[in-house]
Design a protein around this motif. Structure first.
Motif, mmCIF file in Angstrom:
data_model
loop_
_atom_site.group_PDB
_atom_site.id
_atom_site.type_symbol
_atom_site.label_atom_id
_atom_site.label_comp_id
_atom_site.label_asym_id
_atom_site.label_seq_id
_atom_site.Cartn_x
_atom_site.Cartn_y
_atom_site.Cartn_z
ATOM 1 N N GLN A 236 0.829 -1.212 0.000
ATOM 2 C CA GLN A 236 0.000 0.000 0.000
ATOM 3 C C GLN A 236 0.863 1.262 0.000
ATOM 4 O O GLN A 236 0.546 2.257 -0.652
ATOM 5 C CB GLN A 236 -0.917 0.016 1.234
ATOM 6 C CG GLN A 236 -2.068 -0.974 1.127
ATOM 7 C CD GLN A 236 -2.902 -1.016 2.406
ATOM 8 O OE1 GLN A 236 -2.430 -0.659 3.485
ATOM 9 N NE2 GLN A 236 -4.142 -1.462 2.288
ATOM 10 N N TRP A 240 0.817 4.216 -2.706
ATOM 11 C CA TRP A 240 0.456 5.556 -2.239
ATOM 12 C C TRP A 240 1.503 6.585 -2.650
ATOM 13 O O TRP A 240 1.176 7.690 -3.077
ATOM 14 C CB TRP A 240 0.295 5.523 -0.715
ATOM 15 C CG TRP A 240 -0.224 6.780 -0.086
ATOM 16 C CD1 TRP A 240 -1.530 7.106 0.143
ATOM 17 C CD2 TRP A 240 0.549 7.882 0.438
ATOM 18 N NE1 TRP A 240 -1.616 8.333 0.786
ATOM 19 C CE2 TRP A 240 -0.360 8.828 0.964
ATOM 20 C CE3 TRP A 240 1.925 8.148 0.507
ATOM 21 C CZ2 TRP A 240 0.055 10.025 1.562
ATOM 22 C CZ3 TRP A 240 2.340 9.345 1.091
ATOM 23 C CH2 TRP A 240 1.405 10.268 1.609
ATOM 24 N N GLU A 243 0.988 7.494 -6.187
ATOM 25 C CA GLU A 243 -0.220 8.289 -6.426
ATOM 26 C C GLU A 243 -0.128 9.701 -5.866
ATOM 27 O O GLU A 243 -0.541 10.665 -6.498
ATOM 28 C CB GLU A 243 -1.435 7.580 -5.807
ATOM 29 C CG GLU A 243 -1.847 6.340 -6.583
ATOM 30 C CD GLU A 243 -2.903 5.514 -5.860
ATOM 31 O OE1 GLU A 243 -3.286 4.473 -6.423
ATOM 32 O OE2 GLU A 243 -3.326 5.906 -4.757
ATOM 33 N N VAL A 244 0.389 9.814 -4.661
ATOM 34 C CA VAL A 244 0.337 11.110 -3.978
ATOM 35 C C VAL A 244 1.565 11.969 -4.263
ATOM 36 O O VAL A 244 1.470 13.188 -4.355
ATOM 37 C CB VAL A 244 0.117 10.907 -2.463
ATOM 38 C CG1 VAL A 244 0.055 12.239 -1.735
ATOM 39 C CG2 VAL A 244 -1.181 10.122 -2.225
ATOM 40 N N PHE A 334 -0.416 9.050 4.891
ATOM 41 C CA PHE A 334 -0.683 7.680 4.433
ATOM 42 C C PHE A 334 -1.719 7.032 5.358
ATOM 43 O O PHE A 334 -2.704 6.452 4.900
ATOM 44 C CB PHE A 334 0.629 6.886 4.422
ATOM 45 C CG PHE A 334 0.458 5.396 4.262
ATOM 46 C CD1 PHE A 334 0.242 4.833 3.014
ATOM 47 C CD2 PHE A 334 0.518 4.559 5.377
ATOM 48 C CE1 PHE A 334 0.081 3.457 2.871
ATOM 49 C CE2 PHE A 334 0.361 3.181 5.243
ATOM 50 C CZ PHE A 334 0.138 2.632 3.984
ATOM 51 N N ASP A 337 -5.165 8.518 4.948
ATOM 52 C CA ASP A 337 -5.824 8.067 3.721
ATOM 53 C C ASP A 337 -6.301 6.618 3.810
ATOM 54 O O ASP A 337 -7.158 6.203 3.032
ATOM 55 C CB ASP A 337 -4.882 8.216 2.517
ATOM 56 C CG ASP A 337 -4.778 9.673 2.064
ATOM 57 O OD1 ASP A 337 -5.629 10.490 2.479
ATOM 58 O OD2 ASP A 337 -3.838 10.001 1.306
ATOM 59 N N HIS A 338 -5.732 5.841 4.717
ATOM 60 C CA HIS A 338 -6.139 4.437 4.849
ATOM 61 C C HIS A 338 -7.004 4.186 6.074
ATOM 62 O O HIS A 338 -7.383 3.060 6.353
ATOM 63 C CB HIS A 338 -4.918 3.518 4.878
ATOM 64 C CG HIS A 338 -4.233 3.419 3.544
ATOM 65 N ND1 HIS A 338 -3.278 4.325 3.123
ATOM 66 C CD2 HIS A 338 -4.399 2.562 2.515
ATOM 67 C CE1 HIS A 338 -2.876 4.000 1.906
ATOM 68 N NE2 HIS A 338 -3.538 2.934 1.510
#
Ligand code: TRP
Ligand code: ZN
Length: 873
Positions: A236, A240, A243-244, A334, A337-338
């Motif tokens: 993950q 991440w 993406e971020v 992180f 966001d999770h």
């Protein structure tokens, strides 16, 4: 021996290195007692000068030195002390070879090469590489590494280092070898080696651009089934970051190794992260939801360092927050966001206030970018980490997500492969956005938590709301203050500042940019009395002071659209009551009624099951440490008594609702470490803690039932933690049962030590003292030391601060004993004696007495000396 006071190192003394190392070839002949290390350094003089080449080296036995293949003569060509090797007149470019012998088995400091659980491993940050070989051990020396390891094949089948394995094979006498090469130049603190007999758990990840990365987690045999959560977290995190931040992994393999003996949480060595096993291993029976969440956060943190720390590293250790503040901010986001964003944010701020605020107002206060240090190990602090993360967060709040991303893009592109400073990061943020961050430097160079006072004025006739913000002290900082105004219906108003056009930016939360010592912001079209919600999301690491009625606080606890501020409103309500009751207790009276608070908590319980994680946090009263922080001086035992009395009153009044919520939070689905389930368990445990506080006989039975019947460690441990406060024989039996069950699991035994150390029982110190002799305790293992001794000193203010000073004496003795084995751990423990100025005079002088005793002890480490002497100042 008397102590020659160790000398500080100053940030302003930074000089570029005299010699650069382009490549280092290392050969390890691994042996537990006598490992031979040969180093071959390709060196180039930096600039024009005739200074000698000075290499760091500690606890090394030097066997040979050669320059370009020629043996050197001692005193004439080189000299050696217990800290340095000096090469007298080296050529402009040359190859330096050294051979040394080290003893990994004798290494209890856990820095350099050591043995944990029978396996070899390393810890080089910040200055451990010099305990492995002679080297210019500073982060602005970036070299390429080739590492050859040789060892007995049967006992040491696994040989790992950074980068890619480029060769391996058999040797005579049952030995074998492997050669690893890291294509990326790196500072010495990122070097790592692991050699031993470990079980591998394997998976993979394919990056956005199609690179397949082999992922491995290496653990003690038998622990393979406890790696799934860490592995998933790693995958993950990799996704991440793409993406971020648009950042991809850069090698074909990534290894994580778990070891039981480790000074910190984990270490980001290039492609070979080494972890404290506490932050890798998890299953339903042995790990709590907090463990699961820590594992995800730390796995992500270390992975994120691959860019924020490794590809772009620190020029010198004063810049530590460059990588740590940024990487903590990245792991916090992180996790947000999770999980549940507001709940995560509340957790961040609670940690900041529990550790960083006290540090920032005490004798160990230092800026995010310190100006001097004696021992850099003492500067891996919550100021550098957590306040550093708040500073990075403020860039994003000021610039917005897109502007911030422009800034990080420029930062990584400009400085890839370089060792840089906090100023370089700030410049990238400014340059990418055409923004001025000149004044923002104050966040890096000034210690202390700013105080911001707020005053609001609603003008019914003009329909305006004027908000005046004032910064106390002589330094005005540049900070974002996120503001909302809540209408009578509980909904946010749409905000517009005077002078803004109708179709200008209007939203329900506005980020005000405060730069002056005092500024007034005027909102227009405010036609009913608003309830202000300031510093939403904790937009700046400050103490905000504002007059607010109990009614407004309760209103915000019910309605604030900002989750963090909703929680904050409840905490403020409770803090105010606790402080008033403390004052009343001194005067021998009862203090104000708890009714407004209890009504508000009752409402939290009503809606609790719909947002259980939030409710658990909102129900929990501010900690004893946080209450103490609000007072000039305090008596921790008194704070404990007043807080407990309030908890009992709340529990008695809300008994039926607590019982109903307890019943409603019973789990029925199979265990999963999801945020939803964790939230439910958190609420159940928060409610159980109140039920226990009521002190009724049925409560004890509920604790025992939860302890016995739970199918997971989160609920079992919460019940046992409450039982550990009891003196009933059934409670003792539960502790004994837990011990019998988990005797062989060092991580679970850590929990067992920690809850007994934090017990509110009167005889806790005596019990802790006895536990230091328990077979499962090990003074060489940092996890056990932090669980038992650290747990007592940092998590049990009431019993640690006993008026007779027995807690302080115990702590000083333990810190002195641990110092002989592991100075960094000993020094961290001693920080518990630093806050004497905030104690009432009797305790303050007893605490100082212990510090004086430590400073006067011959032969203490510079780590311990720095903490003790600064704490006294
Ligand atoms: N850089 C590590 C991190 O991720 C911190 C760390 C690990 C450390 N081991 C250490 C710091 C030993 C000092 C000493 O934050
Ligand atoms: Zn880190």
């Amino acid at each position: 021996m008397t102590h020659a006071a160790p000398q500080p190192i100053f940030r302003h003394d930074y000089k570029a290195p005299d010699y650069l190392v382009e490549h280092i070839g290392l050969v390890f002949r691994l042996d537990a007692e006598a490992t031979r290390v040969t180093a071959r350094l390709t060196v180039r003089r930096n600039g024009t000068h005739d200074r000698p080449m000075l290499l760091n080296g500690e606890k090394l036995v030097l066997d040979a030195v050669r320059v370009d293949g020629e043996a050197l003569a001692e005193d004439q060509d080189y000299s050696v002390t217990d800290r340095f090797l000096s090469i007298a007149r080296p050529p402009a470019a040359f190859v330096l070879e050294t051979e040394v012998t080290i003893n990994p088995s004798a290494n209890t400091e856990l820095e350099g090469l050591y043995v944990s659980g029978g396996n070899f491993c390393t810890q080089c940050e910040p200055e451990g590489f010099r305990k492995i070989t002679y080297f210019v051990d500073r982060p602005d020396i970036m070299a390429r590494y080739t590492v050859r390891m040789e060892a007995d094949k049967a006992r040491v089948p696994l040989l790992l280092s950074n980068g890619n394995r480029i060769d391996q094979g058999e040797l005579a006498d049952g030995r074998h070898f492997a050669v690893w090469e890291d294509p990326f130049p790196k500072p010495s603190y990122l070097f790592a080696l692991v050699a031993g007999d470990l079980a591998g758990v394997h998976d993979s990840y394919t990056t956005g651009s199609g690179r397949k990365v082999d992922l491995s987690i290496w653990v003690q045999h038998g622990n393979e089934s406890k790696c799934a959560h860490a592995m998933k977290s790693l995958q993950q995190a990799m996704k991440w970051d793409e993406e971020v931040y648009g950042l991809e992994y850069d090698l074909d393999l990534f290894n994580i190794v778990a070891v039981d003996d480790f000074n910190f949480g984990a270490m980001e060595n290039k492609s070979l992260n080494i972890f404290n096993s506490k932050y890798v291993l998890a299953d339903q029976q042995t790990a709590t939801d907090t463990d699961y969440s820590n594992i995800a956060g730390i796995v992500a943190h270390e992975y994120f360092h691959n860019w924020s720390g490794n590809r772009v590293t620190c020029r010198d250790w004063f810049q530590l927050s460059l990588k740590e503040g940024l990487t903590v901010f990245r792991d916090q986001e992180f996790s947000a966001d999770h999980g549940e964003r507001a709940v995560e944010r509340i957790g961040d701020v609670r940690r900041l206030r529990a550790a960083q605020f006290p540090e920032d107002s005490g004798p160990l206060a230092h800026p995010v970018r310190p100006d001097s240090y004696i021992e850099i190990n003492n500067f891996y602090t919550s100021t550098v980490y957590e306040k550093g993360a708040e500073v990075v967060r403020m860039y994003r709040t000021l610039l917005g997500a897109r502007g911030y991303r422009k800034g990080t893009d420029l930062y990584f592109q400009r400085h890839d492969g370089n060792a840089v400073t906090c100023d370089d990061f700030r410049a990238a943020m400014a340059d990418a956005n055409g923004a001025d961050f000149g004044q923002f430097e104050r966040w890096y160079d000034t210690a202390g938590t700013p105080v911001v006072k707020a005053q609001g004025q609603w003008d019914a006739e003009a329909g305006t709301y004027a908000l005046t913000l004032t910064q106390e002290g002589d330094v005005a900082r540049h900070m974002p203050v996120a503001v909302g105004l809540i209408g009578a219906d509980g909904r946010d108003l749409r905000l517009r500042l005077t002078g803004e056009s109708i179709d200008g930016a209007d939203s329900t939360t506005r980020v005000l940019e405060l730069k002056q010592k005092e500024e007034t912001f005027i909102f227009t079209s405010v036609n009913t009395r608003p309830v202000p919600s300031l510093l939403r999301g904790f937009s700046a690491p400050v103490k905000l002071e504002m007059e607010e009625s109990d009614a407004d606080l309760a209103f915000r606890l019910a309605h604030d659209s900002d989750g963090f501020n909703r929680w904050e409103a409840g905490q403020k309500l409770a803090t105010r009551l606790l402080l008033a009751r403390l004052k009343a207790a001194e005067a021998g009276s009862n203090g104000p009624s708890a009714e407004p608070l209890i009504d508000a908590l009752s409402a939290v319980l009503d809606s609790g099951i719909r947002e259980p994680a939030f409710a658990a946090l909102a129900l929990t009263l501010p900690g004893e440490g946080y209450i103490a922080e609000q007072l000039a001086t305090s008596d921790p035992e008194q704070i404990h008594a007043v807080r407990e009395a309030l908890r009992r009153e709340i529990a008695d009044t809300l008994w039926d609702k607590l019982q109903a919520t307890y019943a409603a939070t019973q789990g029925h689905e199979p265990f999963a470490a999801t945020p939803a389930q964790a939230g439910r368990r958190a609420l159940r445990n928060a409610v159980l803690a109140y039920i226990a506080a009521a002190g009724r006989r049925e409560a004890l039975n509920m604790l025992l039932a939860q302890y016995q019947d739970s199918d997971n460690m989160t609920e079992r441990l919460a019940a046992l933690t409450l039982l550990a406060d009891e003196t009933a024989p059934e409670a003792e039996a539960a502790l004994e049962d837990f011990h019998t069950r988990w005797r062989m699991n060092p991580l679970v035994m850590g929990k067992w030590f920690a809850i007994q150390a934090a017990s509110s029982r009167e005889d806790t110190l005596a019990r802790v003292l006895k536990l230091t002799q328990h077979p499962a305790f090990d003074a060489r293992n940092p996890n056990k030391v932090y669980a038992l001794i650290g747990g007592f000193a940092f998590s049990n203010p009431a019993r640690f601060n006993k008026a007779d000073g027995s807690g302080y004496r115990f702590l000083a003795e333990q810190a002195l004993a641990i110092d002989k084995l592991n100075p960094s751990v000993g020094a961290h423990l001693l920080e518990s004696l630093s806050r004497w100025r905030r104690l009432e005079p009797g305790r303050a002088s007893l605490m100082q007495e212990e510090l004086r005793r430590v400073v006067a002890t011959a032969g203490i480490s510079s780590d311990l000396y720095e903490i003790a002497s600064k704490s006294l100042a």
